[in-house]
Design a protein around this motif. Structure first.
Motif, PDB file in Angstrom:
ATOM      1  N   UNK A   1       4.278  -2.590  -0.226  1.00 22.88           N
ATOM      2  CA  UNK A   1       4.204  -2.691  -1.678  1.00 22.88           C
ATOM      3  C   UNK A   1       3.125  -3.661  -2.120  1.00 22.88           C
ATOM      4  N   UNK A   2       2.752  -3.705  -3.370  1.00 21.94           N
ATOM      5  CA  UNK A   2       3.369  -2.905  -4.435  1.00 21.94           C
ATOM      6  C   UNK A   2       2.903  -1.446  -4.414  1.00 21.94           C
ATOM      7  N   UNK A   3       3.864  -0.573  -4.779  1.00 19.64           N
ATOM      8  CA  UNK A   3       3.589   0.856  -4.861  1.00 19.64           C
ATOM      9  C   UNK A   3       3.490   1.249  -6.328  1.00 19.64           C
ATOM     10  N   UNK A   4       2.756   2.396  -6.591  1.00 18.30           N
ATOM     11  CA  UNK A   4       2.754   2.850  -7.987  1.00 18.30           C
ATOM     12  C   UNK A   4       3.440   4.206  -8.095  1.00 18.30           C
ATOM     13  N   UNK A   5       3.913   4.489  -9.298  1.00 17.56           N
ATOM     14  CA  UNK A   5       4.804   5.635  -9.508  1.00 17.56           C
ATOM     15  C   UNK A   5       4.110   6.962  -9.201  1.00 17.56           C
ATOM     16  N   UNK A   6       2.814   7.038  -9.501  1.00 18.66           N
ATOM     17  CA  UNK A   6       2.099   8.294  -9.258  1.00 18.66           C
ATOM     18  C   UNK A   6       2.048   8.598  -7.755  1.00 18.66           C
ATOM     19  N   UNK A   7       1.706   7.593  -6.976  1.00 16.10           N
ATOM     20  CA  UNK A   7       1.627   7.792  -5.515  1.00 16.10           C
ATOM     21  C   UNK A   7       3.016   8.069  -4.941  1.00 16.10           C
ATOM     22  N   UNK A   8       4.025   7.422  -5.492  1.00 15.14           N
ATOM     23  CA  UNK A   8       5.392   7.654  -4.996  1.00 15.14           C
ATOM     24  C   UNK A   8       5.855   9.076  -5.332  1.00 15.14           C
TER      25      UNK A   8
ATOM     26  N   UNK B   1       8.627  17.127   0.274  1.00 15.03           N
ATOM     27  CA  UNK B   1       9.740  17.930  -0.276  1.00 15.03           C
ATOM     28  C   UNK B   1      11.071  17.161  -0.149  1.00 15.03           C
ATOM     29  N   UNK B   2      11.013  15.906  -0.542  1.00 14.81           N
ATOM     30  CA  UNK B   2      12.189  15.028  -0.477  1.00 14.81           C
ATOM     31  C   UNK B   2      13.195  15.452  -1.553  1.00 14.81           C
ATOM     32  N   UNK B   3      14.495  15.502  -1.148  1.00 14.16           N
ATOM     33  CA  UNK B   3      15.507  15.797  -2.164  1.00 14.16           C
ATOM     34  C   UNK B   3      16.515  14.658  -2.360  1.00 14.16           C
ATOM     35  N   UNK B   4      16.325  13.533  -1.700  1.00 17.42           N
ATOM     36  CA  UNK B   4      17.099  12.310  -2.004  1.00 17.42           C
ATOM     37  C   UNK B   4      16.385  11.108  -1.383  1.00 17.42           C
ATOM     38  N   UNK B   5      16.625   9.952  -1.984  1.00 16.22           N
ATOM     39  CA  UNK B   5      16.028   8.700  -1.510  1.00 16.22           C
ATOM     40  C   UNK B   5      17.174   7.751  -1.172  1.00 16.22           C
ATOM     41  N   UNK B   6      17.049   7.038  -0.050  1.00 16.84           N
ATOM     42  CA  UNK B   6      18.021   5.978   0.266  1.00 16.84           C
ATOM     43  C   UNK B   6      17.263   4.656   0.303  1.00 16.84           C
ATOM     44  N   UNK B   7      17.763   3.691  -0.419  1.00 17.08           N
ATOM     45  CA  UNK B   7      17.081   2.401  -0.492  1.00 17.08           C
ATOM     46  C   UNK B   7      18.100   1.275  -0.609  1.00 17.08           C
ATOM     47  N   UNK B   8      17.644   0.071  -0.277  1.00 14.45           N
ATOM     48  CA  UNK B   8      18.441  -1.123  -0.575  1.00 14.45           C
ATOM     49  C   UNK B   8      18.147  -1.559  -2.004  1.00 14.45           C
ATOM     50  N   UNK B   9      19.110  -2.171  -2.656  1.00 15.66           N
ATOM     51  CA  UNK B   9      18.918  -2.656  -4.032  1.00 15.66           C
ATOM     52  C   UNK B   9      18.147  -3.977  -3.992  1.00 15.66           C
ATOM     53  N   UNK B  10      16.925  -3.910  -3.473  1.00 16.66           N
ATOM     54  CA  UNK B  10      16.142  -5.133  -3.277  1.00 16.66           C
ATOM     55  C   UNK B  10      15.762  -5.779  -4.607  1.00 16.66           C
ATOM     56  N   UNK B  11      15.467  -4.937  -5.610  1.00 17.52           N
ATOM     57  CA  UNK B  11      15.084  -5.468  -6.914  1.00 17.52           C
ATOM     58  C   UNK B  11      13.611  -5.863  -6.959  1.00 17.52           C
ATOM     59  N   UNK B  12      13.189  -6.339  -8.130  1.00 20.19           N
ATOM     60  CA  UNK B  12      11.801  -6.774  -8.309  1.00 20.19           C
ATOM     61  C   UNK B  12      10.865  -5.615  -8.608  1.00 20.19           C
ATOM     62  N   UNK B  13       9.613  -5.998  -8.877  1.00 17.71           N
ATOM     63  CA  UNK B  13       8.646  -5.015  -9.378  1.00 17.71           C
ATOM     64  C   UNK B  13       7.760  -4.375  -8.320  1.00 17.71           C
ATOM     65  N   UNK B  14       7.816  -4.866  -7.073  1.00 16.64           N
ATOM     66  CA  UNK B  14       6.849  -4.370  -6.078  1.00 16.64           C
ATOM     67  C   UNK B  14       7.232  -3.014  -5.505  1.00 16.64           C
ATOM     68  N   UNK B  15       8.533  -2.707  -5.489  1.00  9.98           N
ATOM     69  CA  UNK B  15       8.968  -1.487  -4.807  1.00  9.98           C
ATOM     70  C   UNK B  15       9.841  -0.592  -5.698  1.00  9.98           C
ATOM     71  N   UNK B  16       9.792  -0.815  -7.011  1.00  7.00           N
ATOM     72  CA  UNK B  16      10.657  -0.008  -7.883  1.00  7.00           C
ATOM     73  C   UNK B  16      10.012   1.324  -8.287  1.00  7.00           C
ATOM     74  N   UNK B  17       8.746   1.553  -7.886  1.00 10.09           N
ATOM     75  CA  UNK B  17       8.070   2.784  -8.308  1.00 10.09           C
ATOM     76  C   UNK B  17       8.757   4.027  -7.734  1.00 10.09           C
ATOM     77  N   UNK B  18       9.396   3.887  -6.571  1.00 11.84           N
ATOM     78  CA  UNK B  18      10.107   5.049  -5.996  1.00 11.84           C
ATOM     79  C   UNK B  18      11.267   5.470  -6.901  1.00 11.84           C
ATOM     80  N   UNK B  19      11.846   4.500  -7.615  1.00 14.57           N
ATOM     81  CA  UNK B  19      12.958   4.823  -8.519  1.00 14.57           C
ATOM     82  C   UNK B  19      12.434   5.591  -9.733  1.00 14.57           C
ATOM     83  N   UNK B  20      11.255   5.188 -10.204  1.00 12.95           N
ATOM     84  CA  UNK B  20      10.613   5.879 -11.331  1.00 12.95           C
ATOM     85  C   UNK B  20      10.283   7.310 -10.907  1.00 12.95           C
TER      86      UNK B  20
END
Ligand code: NAP
Length: 265
Positions: A183-190, A198-217
């Motif tokens: 990170x940091x990642x951006x939403x377009x690249x994610x 062809x991902x149909x679900x994401x698994x992540x830890x609730x790390x928080x902060x702004x560097x890795x939240x683009x996958x959620x967007x």
């Protein structure tokens, strides 16, 4: 007036995250040689950047070892700027600081908050997250550490894409695809990453902060479910969410040599 007889106060930063390195740089800029700083790393991964000043690497020997280090090195304040899932070192820091009478502050990334359109499923552990996948998804992006991947090996019908900071010598899961990135990642690249695989679900830890939240967007934009592993309970004690608040705390407790440190009430 600074007292030439008294050594500069000594700050220990328990680091391992980019924000911790940024904190060390900000402390050096603000206090200069009026505050001695030691930056401590677990030593298991290679950080993106090392901060200025003294860096030590490797465990301290539990809470007792850390308390002995605080006394031997005359540490006058500790900032716990480790990852929110690094529960052992946070607990050790609380016990060691209590034992050695050293003030402690936690720098913790702000929690992610669900937004309209999010499809989050909360899990307490990686095993619980893995158990949520059958019937939910067939191609899953895992943004977890290697230590959390074992439960996913028991799900043969699901294809996994695992994102890691560096490519490991062996695939971390049988048959998985590894993608690398820091990170940091951006939403377009994610969004592109999720589409390409062809991902149909994401698994992540609730790390928080702004560097890795683009996958959620990106997941929100594509309507994908996110299985979110909850943080371990935080250690009790004072905590802030940004570097500026740490600098203010250091000012308040007297991190300068002309203002001796005092215990927070
Ligand atoms: P952990 O379970 O809390 O700590 C395990 C042991 O590693 C601790 O008991 C301590 O050994 C040593 N340790 C951890 N951080 C240290 C530090 N900053 N300085 C000196 N020793 C440290 O931590 P973890 O989850 O294994 O994570 C290890 C490091 O990676 C942490 O610094 C963390 O910030 C970083 N990290 C963790 C994650 C995650 O998801 N857990 C993600 C990204 C980065 P002793 O008991 O011998 O002192």
């Amino acid at each position: 007036m600074p007292d030439p007889e008294r050594p500069a106060p000594h700050l220990l930063i328990l680091g391992g995250e980019d924000v911790a390195a940024a904190l060390a740089a900000a402390v050096a800029e603000r206090f200069g040689d009026r505050l001695a700083v030691t930056y401590s790393l677990a030593g298991r991964t290679t950080p993106a950047r090392l901060p200025p000043g003294r860096v030590r690497s490797g465990g301290c020997g539990g809470a007792e070892g850390l308390a002995a280090f605080l006394r031997a090195e005359a540490v006058t304040a500790v900032i716990v700027a480790t990852h929110p899932f690094a529960a052992a070192i946070s607990r050790n820091a609380r016990l060691a600081c209590d034992a050695a009478g050293v003030p402690r502050l936690c720098l913790r990334r702000p929690e992610w908050q669900p937004q309209p359109g999010d499809r989050w499923l909360m899990a307490d552990t990686a095993a619980e997250a893995a158990a949520a996948l059958p019937g939910l998804a067939t191609r899953v992006l895992l943004t977890l550490g290697t230590a959390d991947l074992a439960p996913f090996a028991a799900l043969p019908g699901i294809a996994f894409v695992v994102r890691m900071i560096a490519a490991p010598p062996q695939p971390p899961l049988p048959g998985c695809t590894v993608v690398t990135g820091r990170g940091p990642f951006d939403a377009e690249a994610e969004t592109d990453l999720l589409r390409r695989h062809r991902i149909d679900a994401v698994v992540t830890k609730a790390s928080g902060g702004g560097a890795t939240d683009a996958k959620l967007v990106a997941a929100r934009a594509l309507g994908l479910p996110v299985v979110m592993i909850r943080r371990p309970p935080p250690e009790p004690g004072p905590a802030v969410e940004d570097v500026g608040a740490v600098l203010e705390w250091l000012d308040r407790i007297g991190a300068r040599s002309d203002n001796p440190p005092a215990q927070e009430s």
